[in-house]
Structure formats: structure tokens, C-alpha cells
Design an enzyme around this catalytic site. Structure first.
Site, mmCIF file in Angstrom:
data_model
loop_
_atom_site.group_PDB
_atom_site.id
_atom_site.type_symbol
_atom_site.label_atom_id
_atom_site.label_comp_id
_atom_site.label_asym_id
_atom_site.label_seq_id
_atom_site.Cartn_x
_atom_site.Cartn_y
_atom_site.Cartn_z
ATOM 1 N N GLU A 195 0.910 -1.220 -0.124
ATOM 2 C CA GLU A 195 -0.204 -0.027 -0.016
ATOM 3 C C GLU A 195 0.851 1.150 -0.056
ATOM 4 O O GLU A 195 0.493 2.151 -0.505
ATOM 5 C CB GLU A 195 -0.987 -0.070 1.093
ATOM 6 N N GLU A 210 -3.829 -9.540 3.647
ATOM 7 C CA GLU A 210 -4.720 -9.268 4.681
ATOM 8 C C GLU A 210 -5.798 -10.475 4.825
ATOM 9 O O GLU A 210 -6.183 -10.592 5.990
ATOM 10 C CB GLU A 210 -5.364 -8.076 4.795
#
Ligand code: NAD
Length: 700
Positions: free
Chosen positions: A105, A125
């Protein structure tokens, strides 16, 4: 001030370097350091553009797990990503190692990305029941398209740089030194007046996906995602990438918080830490020596031996194979070759690599040839006399310091160790079938197993990519000992009136990969029947005619399961699809009548309790006896070896979520209302104690 992040100048290029060993986790010091150095670089007129890179073995590999569950200190990850994207000077991320989760990210906040060919990127995740919560679900679809982004985020699997480059997650592959190449690339971008490419300002291409794309995608992951919460949340988040960026980001936040609060994610995060704990043994200090394992031998190349051997050849360790005769070795190695050939067919290895693997095997007929191996794993028939005979021979020929391991499922490791002059070198290594695939390894610590041997095997488990759980010596160790009640109650409920299909459906819906009776048909009903015969003969089973009765009757009728096209169900020849068989139902009713058991309707809820609560009750005994060190070790065994759904955390975690008092009360209720002559429902003292004191297994 922490020096986790530094800024250096390479002529007109500012280089921000994260140095937070071991994996550059994006801790608070790293987050604030990046923001601070970025501001410094932006305020420095001598700097025209910026490279963000990492020292050590990897780019930012993800979140800092020590921050899990704590309030996030500002700046949060979103603030870092936004700061990078909104930098007034161009920022290039230089990736090596693994840029995962928050790491990717951060890289997506940069305007361009360059990576070494060995790098991997990913958003894992989902494996913790979460979704990327710092813009990952909004930026990745904008950058690479909805379909590839969704596939990547829902799978959570890392993508190699070359593929990530084709998909445009990465703009360029470095060919030499990463930093030098990154600086050169940044200069090229500057001289070509490349724009500050902000992914948040891009649009997703809605035309890219059909109307029914999301439904098709849901169908494609239905089997794997069954019972999990996060995959659907991820789909919703990626759908929101069609909205204006800020709105999409807000939606991602909402969906992330829902994931964070879900019991499924709580269970998955618990298992993540449980696995890390499993290798920590209180009386084995960190500095306990580890023996080198460079050569091993496997005795017996049957179902287990071949698979066990593959774990070692996979990491380049040569294996000597001992069998009863040349044909048996040939058969064993042919099976190994067949397994590897499957890998070739799937493109996971080349023919050449297959041959290299096979060259690591040496057939051995003379035990004297085992004098140079560091570890022997015995996997012959489950027979005590045979195992003792083999261990006597091994004791005679193996070099001092060699570890002598048995793969026994049920036999007493201490009794086997006792026939040797070196019981401290003897240990149980209980692999699960298929041994080359199943992740679980029960490491059975004998009374006299030395700390060094235990420590070596714990480290070895990691090397061969298994999750090792230490168990004490007892009948069935952790997993199989708990399994007994599960099978027993299934059989009893059939006699009491539950149907085969009902039990299977309820347990499948609970989250097991299949119901217990379908499982029995798949594994072969005769396998369990044989074990019961031996256990009865050894006085290790209650004298209860009902126990395993239906399965034994089926075996008598030659209905052994799928392999005979008939078992609890019937099967069209060659088919694996179970069809209910009225004849079996009639046989069960007959047996119930003969035993005077009155059949009744059994609720779905009772089926879950009667199958799962015996696991918890036995787990409590295993814990109290110290056979398992922690409740979480038991959960690791059950989620990795028996298909217990990870989103329920394992039987002990599940008990904590249901409430120990409720579990205890239900067990007492069964003891008082069912025919419990044999004490199956006697609550474990530890369960009673926890229920009384309001404690959980996690607290024990
Ligand atoms: P198997 O029958 O498939 O293989 C046993 C092999 O041992 C055979 O190939 C046989 O020829 C060989 N053998 C017998 N005597 C020997 C000797 N004296 N020297 C060398 N080789 C000899 O059995 P398996 O299922 O592989 O089980 C092996 C062991 O693993 C048993 O102790 C079993 O309890 C345990 N185990 C089995 C499973 C499973 O699911 N099958 C799972 C975990 C552990």
C-alpha cells in the site's frame, strides 16, 4: 528520534531509506520517519525527485505485529500513503524481498515502482480475515484493473515481480543494483517530464468487467471462501473502487472495521499468533543447540514413508530408503515420482528438477549403510514388535548423535525408545497423510527425549515448511486422541435416530471439509474398523457394543466406502458423489431395535454439540495432563491436521467463543440424559474448573 528512516542525497535525487530490521515492518517509527523525511526532501531545493527504498533483506514486509490490537499512534498508514502520493516531488518506490500488505500500500502511494526480479508483492490481509485498509482495495483496481486486483486481494497470495510487472503493479524491473537502477529510472522519469502519477486520480475501467462478473467471481471462490467473512467484504470494497476515490476509501474503512470486529477475523488472527507460539517451549531456552541434519533415512516407503521423504528432498536433503525388498522400494519410489510428475504437469517444476529430486533418493538394503545419516524416520507397519526390532538395529548402526524418529500414530514412543541405548535421541515425528502436503507435524516428546533433539526437530519442522506442535506421549497424541469422541458420537447418533445425511450436512455446514460419514467412506471404513479390533484386543476401548457398530456392520457386508462403491452411501462405479442408500438406513434401524434403542428426532444443534464438545472435553484433559502445552497448540493441530475451520479458531478457541460454562452445562446435560454407562460425558476436571471460575482456555 528513531533512526528507522533516513534521507540521503545522490546529486538531485533524495533517497529515503527505511531500516527497521528484521523485515522493515511499518511500525510507528517507520511511519513517522517516512512522513518526516518526505517533508524534508520536499523542502530541500537541491532535491528534484525521491526514491523510497529499504535496507536489509526486504522492502516493508507488512504491519508491525506488536502493534496489533493496540490503538494506532498517528500518523496512521493512510496518512503515510497520502503523504507520498501528494508529495510535490516525484516519488519512486524501489522494491526487493516482499512488499506485502501495508508495504505494498505504501508502494502504491508512490508515483512509480521499480523492483528486482526476485521481489514479490501481495496483499495478504485476507489470511487474517481482514482487507487492505490503507487504500489497497481502491488503488490496486485503478492501477491494474478490477479482475486481476480482486483475484490478488481475495487470494492474498504474493505475486512474483515479473507477473506484477506484466500486470502493471510494477512499472519496471531492475537489472542490476536496485538502488542504482532506481535512481537512474527516477532520472529518466524526470528528464522525460513524467507526471506525478497519482493512482487515486485514475478511474477504474467499468467496461472491463461484465455485468455478472462479481457473481461469477463469487461462484469461483465459493468453495474456498465458505464460512469466511473477509472475501465478500473484499468484493464489496473492490466494487466501491468505481466510486469517487474519497468515497471508496470511506467504504473500504467501513468494511475493514466490520472485518476487524468479526469473530472470523478474531479466530484467524488468534491462529496466526498460535502458530508462532507453538514453536516456543518453556523449558527449551533459545540457546539450546541444534543438530545439523544433512542426510536422512526413511524406513518403510509406503503411504507415509514416501510422502515424508519428499519433504526432505524438496529442500535438497538426500534420503536413504529402506524397505523389505527391492520391489517394495521400487513401488515406493514410483509413487514419489508420480507425485512429483503431478508438479511437472501443473508447471510447478521442470522434468529436469524432477530428475534432480529423484537423484536424491538412494535405495538401501543393508542397515550398515545408515551409519552416516543424521536422522532416521521409521514409517513401517503399526506394529510394536516390528518397530522395536527396527530401533534395535538402528541403535546398533547409526552414528552417535543421529536422531531416531518414529512416525507411529498410536504406539508408545517411550516403549520404543527403551529398546535403544540412547532413548534421549528418540522422538516421535507424527506426519499426517498425505505427508508431502499436510502441514501438521506432531512432534512427540518422549520421557527421555533430549532438549537438543526436540529443539532440532522443532527447527526442522519449519525448514520443511510444516507447523510443528509438541505433544507428550499418550494414546493417540493430541489429534487422534481427541478424534475418538467425534467418531464415537457420530455412530451413536445414527443409532439414536439421526440420519447419515443429516449428520454430514450439519457438520459440513459447521465448516468441516466434509461430514464424518462421507469422510469415513473416503478414507475406507475398514481402516477405523481395523484400529477398533486392535484397540479392543489391547483393552484400550470400552466394552460398548454400540461403539463403531454401524461401521463394523458395513465392513462385514463388504461396504468399505468409495473404494467398493458402497459404504455409508452408495456410489456409481467410478464416481465420488455419495447417494443415500435406503438399505443402510434400514440396517441402522434394525440394529437400534435389537439393542433396544428408541429412535428420536435429533436437532442440528445437538449434532454439533455431540460431535464437537467431546473434542473440547478431551482437549481439556490433554491440557491438564500437560500433553499439550497450550490450548492454542491443540487448535493448531485441529486446524492444520483435521480440517477444523480456521475461521472458528480450533475447538478450544471455539469453546471460548461459545462460553465454557455453556459447553460444560451441555456436557453435564448429555451425561444426565443420554445412556452414559461408559462415562463418555464425564466432564474433564479442567473444564469444570474453568466453568466454575469463569475463565477461558486462552487464560489457562
Ligand atoms: P503402509 O502399509 O502404507 O507402509 C508401510 C511400509 O513399511 C510398507 O511399504 C512395508 O513394505 C514397509 N515395511 C514393513 N516392514 C518393514 C521393514 N522391516 N523394513 C522396512 N520396511 C518395512 O503404512 P503407512 O500408512 O505408511 O503407515 C506407516 C506408519 O505411519 C505406521 O506406523 C502408521 O501408524 C503411521 N501413520 C500412518 C498414517 C496414515 O494415514 N496412513 C498417518 C500417520 C502415521
Amino acid at each position: 528520534m528513531s533512526n528507522a528512516v533516513s534521507l540521503s542525497r545522490h546529486d538531485e535525487i533524495g533517497v529515503i531509506t527505511v531500516d527497521n530490521p528484521p523485515v522493515n515492518a511499518i511500525s510507528h517509527a517507520v511511519r513517522s520517519g517516512i512522513v518526516e523525511k518526505l517533508a524534508e526532501a520536499n523542502n530541500d531545493d537541491s532535491i528534484k525527485a525521491i526514491v523510497l527504498n529499504c535496507a536489509g533483506r526486504t522492502f516493508i514486509a507488512g504491519a508491525d505485529i506488536t502493534e496489533f490490537g493496540k490503538p494506532i499512534a498517528e500518523p496512521g498508514l493512510n496518512a503515510v500513503v497520502n503523504a507520498l502520493e501528494n508529495s510535490s516531488k516525484l516519488v519512486v518506490a524501489a522494491l526487493h524481498g516482499t512488499a506485502l500488505g501495508g508495504g505494498l500500500e505504501v508502494a502504491l502511494g508512490c508515483h512509480y515502482r521499480i523492483a528486482v526480479p526476485s521481489a514479490k508483492v501481495g496483499l495478504p490481509e485476507v489470511k487474517l480475515g481482514l482487507l487492505p485498509g490503507a487504500g489497497g482495495t481502491q488503488r490496486l483496481p485503478r492501477l491494474i484493473g478490477i479482475a486481476p486486483a480482486l483475484a490478488m486481494i481475495v487470494s492474498g497470495n504474493p505475486v512474483p515481480a515479473s507477473i506484477a510487472c506484466d500486470q502493471r503493479t510494477i512499472d519496471r524491473l531492475a537489472s542490476g543494483d536496485l538502488l542504482a537502477d532506481a535512481i537512474e529510472y527516477t532520472r529518466d522519469l524526470l528528464s522525460s517530464r513524467a507526471p506525478l502519477r497519482k493512482i487515486s486520480e485514475m478511474d477504474t475501467d467499468e467496461a472491463e468487467v461484465d455485468e455478472d462478473f462479481y457473481d461469477q467471481f463469487r461462484a469461483s471462490i465459493a468453495k474456498k471462501a465458505r464460512g469466511y467473512f473477509a472475501p465478500e467484504q473484499i468484493i464489496k470494497a473492490v466494487q466501491a473502487a468505481n466510486l469517487p476515490f474519497e468515497q471508496g476509501l470511506a467504504r473500504e474503512r467501513e468494511l475493514f472495521i466490520e472485518c476487524m470486529q468479526s469473530p472470523e477475523s478474531a479466530a484467524q488472527r488468534y491462529l496466526f499468533f498460535a502458530e508462532r507460539h507453538a514453536s516456543k517451549i518453556p523449558d527449551i531456552p533459545r540457546d539450546t543447540p541444534v543438530r545439523e541434519i544433512k542426510k536422512i533415512a526413511v524406513i518403510g516407503a509406503g503411504t507415509m514413508g514416501g510422502g515424508i521423504a519428499m519433504n526432505f528432498t524438496n529442500i535438497g536433503i538426500p534420503v536413504k530408503v529402506v524397505e523389505v525388498n527391492a520391489e517394495a522400494i521400487e513401488r515406493g519410489l514410483a509413487q514419489v515420482r508420480k507425485n512429483y510428475a503431478r508438479g511437472v504437469k501443473k508447471g510447478r517444476m521442470t522434468e529436469e528438477q524432477l530428475e534432480q529430486m529423484m537423484n536424491l533418493y538412494t535405495p538401501v538394503t543393508d542397515y550398515d549403510d545408515l551409519n552416516d545419516v543424521d536422522l532416521v524416520i521409521e514409517a513401517v507397519f503399526e506394529n510394536m514388535d516390528l518397530k522395536k526390532e527396527i530401533f534395535r538395529k538402528l541403535d546398533r548402526v547409526c552414528k552417535p548423535g543421529a536422531i531416531l524418529a518414529t512416525n507411529t500414530s498410536t504406539l508408545d514412543v517411550d516403549e520404543i525408545a527403551a529398546v535403544t541405548e540412547r532413548p534421549d535421541d528418540v522422538i516421535g515425528l507424527h506426519f499426517f497423510s498425505p505427508a508431502n502436503i499436510m502441514r501438521l507435524l506432531e512432534i512427540v516428546r518422549g520421557e527421555q527425549t533430549s532438549k537438543e533433539v526436540l529443539n532440532t526437530c522443532i527447527k526442522l519442522a519449519k525448514k520443511i515448511k510444516k507447523v510443528g506442535v509438541v505433544s507428550g506421549v499418550c494414546d493417540g497424541f493430541i489429534g487422534n486422541r481427541m478424534l475418538e469422541g467425534y467418531g464415537r458420537e457420530t455412530g451413536l447418533m445414527l443409532l439414536e435416530g439421526a440420519s447419515i445425511e443429516q449428520i454430514d450436512k450439519v457438520i459440513f455446514d459447521f465448516g468441516m471439509p466434509m461430514g464424518p460419514l462421507t469422510m469415513n467412506d473416503l478414507a475406507g471404513i475398514d481402516v477405523g474398523a481395523k484400529i477398533r479390533v486392535e484397540r479392543r484386543a489391547a483393552g484400550r476401548m470400552p466394552d460398548d457394543e454400540r461403539f463403531g457398530l454401524i461401521a463394523d456392520k458395513l465392513v462385514e457386508q463388504g461396504r468399505l466406502g468409495q473404494k467398493t462403491s458402497a459404504g455409508f452411501y452408495k456410489y456409481e462405479p467410478g464416481s465420488r458423489a455419495p447417494t443415500p442408500d435406503l438399505a443402510v438406513g434400514a440396517m441402522i434401524r434394525e440394529e437400534a431395535a435389537r439393542l433396544g434403542i428408541e429412535q428420536r428426532d435429533i436437532s442440528d444443534e445437538e449434532i454439533v454439540s455431540r460431535c464437537i464438545y467431546p473434542l473440547i472435553n478431551e482437549g481439556a484433559r490433554i491440557l491438564q495432563e500437560g500433553i499439550a502445552l497450550r490450548a492454542s497448540d491443540i487448535d493448531i493441530v485441529w486446524t492444520n491436521g483435521y480440517g477444523f475451520p480456521p475461521y472458528r479458531g480450533g475447538p478450544m478457541f471455539y469453546a471460548d467463543t461459545v462460553g465454557i460454562k455453556k459447553v460444560y452445562d451441555t456436557i453435564c446435560h448429555f451425561r444426565n440424559t443420554l445412556d452414559d454407562r461408559f462415562g463418555y460425558w464425564e466432564p474433564a476436571p479442567l473444564l469444570e474448573k474453568l466453568a466454575r471460575t469463569g475463565k477461558t482456555f486462552a487464560e489457562y
